[in-house]
Motif scaffolding. Sequence first.
Motif, PDB file in Angstrom:
ATOM      1  N   ASN A  27      10.366   2.256  -9.354  1.00 24.56           N
ATOM      2  CA  ASN A  27       9.127   3.020  -9.301  1.00 24.56           C
ATOM      3  C   ASN A  27       9.153   4.063  -8.196  1.00 24.56           C
ATOM      4  O   ASN A  27       9.745   3.846  -7.139  1.00 24.56           O
ATOM      5  N   THR A  28       8.467   5.170  -8.452  1.00 23.02           N
ATOM      6  CA  THR A  28       8.158   6.136  -7.403  1.00 23.02           C
ATOM      7  C   THR A  28       6.649   6.188  -7.269  1.00 23.02           C
ATOM      8  O   THR A  28       5.945   6.386  -8.267  1.00 23.02           O
ATOM      9  N   VAL A  29       6.151   5.988  -6.043  1.00 18.03           N
ATOM     10  CA  VAL A  29       4.714   5.863  -5.814  1.00 18.03           C
ATOM     11  C   VAL A  29       4.240   6.971  -4.888  1.00 18.03           C
ATOM     12  O   VAL A  29       4.718   7.090  -3.754  1.00 18.03           O
ATOM     13  N   PHE A  30       3.312   7.770  -5.365  1.00 14.41           N
ATOM     14  CA  PHE A  30       2.658   8.793  -4.554  1.00 14.41           C
ATOM     15  C   PHE A  30       1.281   8.259  -4.168  1.00 14.41           C
ATOM     16  O   PHE A  30       0.482   7.924  -5.037  1.00 14.41           O
ATOM     17  N   ALA A  31       1.026   8.149  -2.877  1.00  8.95           N
ATOM     18  CA  ALA A  31      -0.219   7.554  -2.401  1.00  8.95           C
ATOM     19  C   ALA A  31      -1.001   8.580  -1.596  1.00  8.95           C
ATOM     20  O   ALA A  31      -0.462   9.205  -0.681  1.00  8.95           O
ATOM     21  N   THR A  32      -2.272   8.752  -1.935  1.00  8.11           N
ATOM     22  CA  THR A  32      -3.089   9.712  -1.199  1.00  8.11           C
ATOM     23  C   THR A  32      -3.988   9.013  -0.191  1.00  8.11           C
ATOM     24  O   THR A  32      -4.386   7.868  -0.358  1.00  8.11           O
ATOM     25  N   ALA A  33      -4.316   9.763   0.850  1.00  4.91           N
ATOM     26  CA  ALA A  33      -5.263   9.318   1.873  1.00  4.91           C
ATOM     27  C   ALA A  33      -5.988  10.545   2.397  1.00  4.91           C
ATOM     28  O   ALA A  33      -5.443  11.657   2.372  1.00  4.91           O
ATOM     29  N   ARG A  34      -7.208  10.344   2.874  1.00  4.35           N
ATOM     30  CA  ARG A  34      -7.954  11.492   3.407  1.00  4.35           C
ATOM     31  C   ARG A  34      -7.297  12.052   4.659  1.00  4.35           C
ATOM     32  O   ARG A  34      -7.342  13.255   4.904  1.00  4.35           O
ATOM     33  N   ASN A  35      -6.703  11.169   5.456  1.00  5.03           N
ATOM     34  CA  ASN A  35      -6.005  11.597   6.663  1.00  5.03           C
ATOM     35  C   ASN A  35      -4.750  10.745   6.805  1.00  5.03           C
ATOM     36  O   ASN A  35      -4.822   9.600   7.241  1.00  5.03           O
ATOM     37  N   VAL A  36      -3.620  11.304   6.416  1.00  4.31           N
ATOM     38  CA  VAL A  36      -2.378  10.535   6.414  1.00  4.31           C
ATOM     39  C   VAL A  36      -1.976  10.120   7.820  1.00  4.31           C
ATOM     40  O   VAL A  36      -1.537   8.986   8.049  1.00  4.31           O
ATOM     41  N   GLU A  37      -2.150  10.993   8.787  1.00  4.62           N
ATOM     42  CA  GLU A  37      -1.721  10.678  10.155  1.00  4.62           C
ATOM     43  C   GLU A  37      -2.441   9.455  10.710  1.00  4.62           C
ATOM     44  O   GLU A  37      -1.860   8.691  11.483  1.00  4.62           O
ATOM     45  N   ARG A  38      -3.694   9.268  10.321  1.00  2.92           N
ATOM     46  CA  ARG A  38      -4.464   8.128  10.810  1.00  2.92           C
ATOM     47  C   ARG A  38      -4.320   6.896   9.917  1.00  2.92           C
ATOM     48  O   ARG A  38      -4.861   5.842  10.242  1.00  2.92           O
ATOM     49  N   SER A  39      -3.626   7.032   8.814  1.00  6.57           N
ATOM     50  CA  SER A  39      -3.468   5.911   7.877  1.00  6.57           C
ATOM     51  C   SER A  39      -2.272   5.064   8.288  1.00  6.57           C
ATOM     52  O   SER A  39      -1.215   5.067   7.637  1.00  6.57           O
ATOM     53  N   VAL A  40      -2.432   4.331   9.372  1.00  2.00           N
ATOM     54  CA  VAL A  40      -1.303   3.616   9.972  1.00  2.00           C
ATOM     55  C   VAL A  40      -0.744   2.548   9.040  1.00  2.00           C
ATOM     56  O   VAL A  40       0.464   2.296   9.026  1.00  2.00           O
ATOM     57  N   HIS A  41      -1.619   1.903   8.272  1.00  2.00           N
ATOM     58  CA  HIS A  41      -1.138   0.847   7.375  1.00  2.00           C
ATOM     59  C   HIS A  41      -0.317   1.438   6.232  1.00  2.00           C
ATOM     60  O   HIS A  41       0.721   0.880   5.842  1.00  2.00           O
TER      61      HIS A  41
END
Length: 269
Positions: A27-41
């Motif tokens: 699998n290739t997984v593209f994951a979005t977040a509102r702020n990647v830098e703060r998405s430590v997990h």
Amino acid sequence: MPTYVVVGGSRGVGLEIVRQLAADPENTVFATARNVERSVHLIKVAQEALAKNVVTLQADVVDHRSLKAVAEQVAVATGGSLDVLIHNAAKMDYANGNQYRSLTEYDSMDVLDTEFIEAFKVNTLGAIHSVDAFLPLLRKGSLKRIIIISTGGGERDIVWKTRLAETAAYGVTKCAENMVMAKYAASLEKEGFIVAAISPGNVDVSATALSPPTAQQLADLERTMGRIRELLPNYPDKPLTPEQSVKKVLEIMNSLELKDTATFRGVWG
């Protein structure tokens, strides 16, 4: 090699979806977040993925332009296609103490209006923005699946059966999101799409939450869940772990057939 986009993958259920999908090196997984830098997990999950098959991308579902930009990045990486879209983004108002309010319990109509409008932007329009952004890629994919991570609190029959007057803004806007799912299912059925909503159930996501729940929030949750358990015999006695919930969510997702499009499923059966 299946390709997935998980919209809202920074914490909780979305994060675990990313983790479990990435465990398969195919699998290739593209994951979005509102702020990647703060998405430590999420950053940690991407770093620890043995196949290095997690790509983190920044987007806010309220901003349809940011999702379009992310879709363009995915298109470049995949050659213009996408197999599965999992929309997980959601707004809950724990910070202001409104999450468990019924329609009659808001401090004022102005507060209610503000909460409903903000919830609608994320929980309803956000789903439309996600599907619209990635639909051109999904049309060129091989699996053609659109999965909305939803809630039983947005299903009329479940709300009535459990007398769930609480979670008014969340439930109403997630109900609208379930209708969004049905509308897309109706539009895309002839193209061979499977569009469905899946509820992950009551999940303990405290390990990756922005802040620990307050005593009042825990009491509100237990009161609500206690009544649901009384009226829904198959509902779990205690919260699921993210691992338990997502394993069931993915099992349901992978079992869906064309005849299951426009359906709502819950992990509790």
